[in-house]
Design an enzyme around this catalytic site. Structure first.
Site, PDB file in Angstrom:
ATOM      1  N   TYR A 269      -1.276  15.030  10.740  1.00 34.87           N
ATOM      2  CA  TYR A 269      -1.847  14.223   9.653  1.00 34.87           C
ATOM      3  C   TYR A 269      -1.368  14.682   8.284  1.00 34.87           C
ATOM      4  O   TYR A 269      -1.349  13.906   7.343  1.00 34.87           O
ATOM      5  CB  TYR A 269      -3.387  14.269   9.719  1.00 34.87           C
ATOM      6  CG  TYR A 269      -3.916  13.405  10.831  1.00 34.87           C
ATOM      7  CD1 TYR A 269      -4.179  12.064  10.622  1.00 34.87           C
ATOM      8  CD2 TYR A 269      -4.113  13.921  12.112  1.00 34.87           C
ATOM      9  CE1 TYR A 269      -4.629  11.251  11.643  1.00 34.87           C
ATOM     10  CE2 TYR A 269      -4.571  13.124  13.138  1.00 34.87           C
ATOM     11  CZ  TYR A 269      -4.829  11.781  12.899  1.00 34.87           C
ATOM     12  OH  TYR A 269      -5.258  10.977  13.913  1.00 34.87           O
TER      13      TYR A 269
ATOM     14  N   GLU B 220      -2.749  21.549   0.803  1.00 33.25           N
ATOM     15  CA  GLU B 220      -2.746  20.086   0.697  1.00 33.25           C
ATOM     16  C   GLU B 220      -4.168  19.576   0.444  1.00 33.25           C
ATOM     17  O   GLU B 220      -5.104  20.060   1.049  1.00 33.25           O
ATOM     18  CB  GLU B 220      -2.170  19.491   1.992  1.00 33.25           C
ATOM     19  CG  GLU B 220      -2.021  18.001   1.967  1.00 33.25           C
ATOM     20  CD  GLU B 220      -1.326  17.530   0.685  1.00 33.25           C
ATOM     21  OE1 GLU B 220      -0.182  17.914   0.435  1.00 33.25           O
ATOM     22  OE2 GLU B 220      -1.971  16.780  -0.080  1.00 33.25           O
TER      23      GLU B 220
ATOM     24  N   ASN C 219     -12.804  22.400  -0.472  1.00 40.01           N
ATOM     25  CA  ASN C 219     -13.437  21.713   0.659  1.00 40.01           C
ATOM     26  C   ASN C 219     -14.909  22.092   0.773  1.00 40.01           C
ATOM     27  O   ASN C 219     -15.759  21.242   1.052  1.00 40.01           O
ATOM     28  CB  ASN C 219     -12.704  22.037   1.967  1.00 40.01           C
ATOM     29  CG  ASN C 219     -11.558  21.067   2.208  1.00 40.01           C
ATOM     30  OD1 ASN C 219     -11.317  20.170   1.402  1.00 40.01           O
ATOM     31  ND2 ASN C 219     -10.854  21.241   3.306  1.00 40.01           N
TER      32      ASN C 219
ATOM     33  N   CYS D  61     -11.716  19.310   8.950  1.00 37.84           N
ATOM     34  CA  CYS D  61     -11.599  20.441   8.014  1.00 37.84           C
ATOM     35  C   CYS D  61     -12.874  20.977   7.390  1.00 37.84           C
ATOM     36  O   CYS D  61     -12.999  22.192   7.255  1.00 37.84           O
ATOM     37  CB  CYS D  61     -10.593  20.079   6.926  1.00 37.84           C
ATOM     38  SG  CYS D  61      -8.940  19.892   7.623  1.00 37.84           S
TER      39      CYS D  61
END
Ligand code: NAD
Ligand code: UGA
Length: 458
Positions: A13, A161, A224, A276
């Site tokens: 991905y 990323e 995140n 994630c």
């Protein structure tokens, strides 16, 4: 240093869309994306662009423009590494399932294996780029492995990323920022600048941050964690809304209009999924514990606890509502962890299905993009017996809803919003229930049609 040849290890991905965009913006750079999964490489090379292994709006158009011009999908990993002057590592870094740190720490076996291969096959100097999300100070380990090859000089830089699935291409075109972390030395700076020059082709210079390598590695995990924390914060408030008559969407709107808080990532839901958020927070918690920062570790663990609690709360709502129904059949609409992707890793639907099956509730699954095989694999991974006669799959929403007592909306696919619910009503059993785990449906209209509807935080 002008980069002429890139090798990206990992055609997933991240590797696929990221390299497609670099290839588009830098036609003079030759890019080979390699993977040990031959089937995946075949899919990337498929003539039929509907068969690409990653579905992302806008991706197939770019692939058709650059594939076999300056972007190549290949399986000869070693040769492509050796020919490259810059090697990206975009392999998976899942949570460890065994050994020290089991269930918490990131499993670095794929990254370490890449580093060993690079060390083994390299005959010329290379810049090695950490694209995968990694624990802080991983570069140290990578350098140790690379240095086993004494004939070649390597520079390791960090370039995490930030793309989100479903919007990967637009995120790559218009990144909020690009991080490049490198060693504070002449060679380190040359490596950082070489990568910066690539991004400068389409990202404004002031959005490219050159950091020390540890800050770059850690910033990815923290980004995140903070995004996930906002979702858990709003989800925790959805519970008190349900007790008090406040409406979570109104509260989110009101709170988000404070420019210091902002409106993004305040959509209450059945719980966040994706490969994630959970893994990266667990990884952060593991590192905090490693450094004996117990209070801090507990704080971040709370984000995951609230997330599981939210999915369980939603499941309980369904189980309780079905208590007086003879036909305990629920359609689950949406298996992808969010709309516009075929990815279902850690999707809340998986956990919801597991709980409902444990309560002998019959499940009809429908998703416009996720294959039946993928659903089965997800359930097997969670220890669910897929031969369970309570489990059924459908290729159309109508067939799934036929003789269901209720439907749970788990993914915010646009098509669910756009359905003619009035006619779908007729397919369902008496007093049909809707559990809107994404708050996307028009409650008043659906009540008018005769549905009983539960929305999160209302
Ligand atoms: P993925 O599982 O989709 O792809 C990884 C690929 O690497 C797989 O196809 C696998 O076969 C391949 N691979 C593993 N070891 C290999 C080896 N030794 N040689 C060649 N190929 C190998 O994973 P992904 O979602 O692309 O994520 C990759 C990394 O990027 C992870 O660290 C993830 O945390 C991070 N990340 C992911 C996203 C996302 O949206 N998925 C966004 C930002 C960062
Ligand atoms: C997330 C981050 O947004 C990316 O920046 C990051 O690069 C990526 O993780 C990664 O490292 O893998 P992604 O997981 O693809 O991207 O998708 P998000 O849009 O962040 O959504 C994650 C989950 O949170 C989804 O299940 C989504 O439905 C849910 N969500 C999101 C909510 O429940 N409420 C919101 O307000 C936003």
């Amino acid at each position: 240093m002008k980069i002429k040849n890139i090798c990206c290890i990992g055609a997933g991905y991240v590797g696929g869309p990221t390299m497609a965009v670099i290839a588009l913006k830098c036609p003079e750079i030759k890019i080979n994306i390699v993977d040990i999964n031959e089937k995946k490489i075949d899919q990337w090379n498929s003539k039929n662009l509907d068969k690409l292994p990653v579905f992302e709006p806008g991706l197939s158009e770019i692939i058709s423009e650059v594939r076999d011009k300056n972007l190549f999908f290949r399986t000869d990993v070693e040769e492509c590494i050796d020919n490259a002057d810059m090697v990206f590592m975009a392999v998976n870094t899942p949570t460890k399932t065994e050994g020290e740190g089991k269930g918490m720490a990131a499993d670095l076996k794929y990254i370490e294996s890449c580093a060993r291969t690079i060390a083994k096959v390299s005959k010329t100097d290379k810049i090695v780029v950490e694209k995968s999300t990694l624990p802080v100070r991983t570069a140290e380990k990578i350098i140790d492995i690379l240095n086993e090859n004494e004939n070649v000089s390597f520079q390791v830089i960090s370039n995490p990323e930030f793309l989100a699935e479903g919007t990967a291409i637009q995120d790559l075109f218009k990144s909020d920022r690009v991080l490049i972390g490198g060693e504070k030395s002449k060679e380190g700076e040359i490596a950082v600048n070489s990568l910066s020059e690539i991004y400068e082709r389409w990202i404004p210079k002031n959005k490219i941050l050159k950091l020390n390598i540890w800050s770059s590695e850690l910033s990815k995990l923290v980004s995140n964690a903070m995004l996930a924390q906002r979702i858990s914060s709003i989800n925790s408030i959805s519970s008190i809304c349900e007790k008090t008559g406040a409406d979570i969407d109104e509260v989110a709107l009101a709170v988000g209009m404070d420019s210091r808080i902002g409106p993004s990532f305040l959509k209450a839901s059945i719980g966040f999924g994706g490969s994630c958020f959970k893994k990266d927070i667990l990884n952060l918690v593991y590192m905090l514990k490693y450094y004996n920062l117990e209070k801090e570790a507990n704080y971040w663990e709370g984000v995951i606890d609230i997330n599981s609690h939210q999915t369980e709360r939603f499941s309980r709502k369904i189980i309780e509502s079905l208590a007086n129904y003879k036909n305990k059949t629920i359609s689950i609409f949406g298996w992808a962890f969010k709309k516009d992707t075929n990815d279902s890793r850690e999707s809340a639907s998986i956990y919801l299905t597991k709980i409902l099956l444990e309560h002998d509730i019959k499940i009809h699954i429908y998703d416009p993009m996720v294959s039946k095989q993928r659903v089965l694999d997800d359930l097997i991974q969670q220890g669910v017996n897929i031969n369970n006669s309570l489990l059924n799959f459908f290729n159309s929403p109508d067939d799934a809803l036929r003789s269901s007592s209720g439907v749970a909306i788990c993914t915010e696919w646009d098509e669910f919003k756009e359905y003619d619910w009035k006619s779908l009503y007729r397919l369902m059993n008496n007093n049909p229930l809707i559990f809107d785990g994404r708050n996307i449906l028009n409650v008043d209209k659906l009540k008018e049609y005769g549905f009983n509807i539960y929305s999160i935080g209302k």
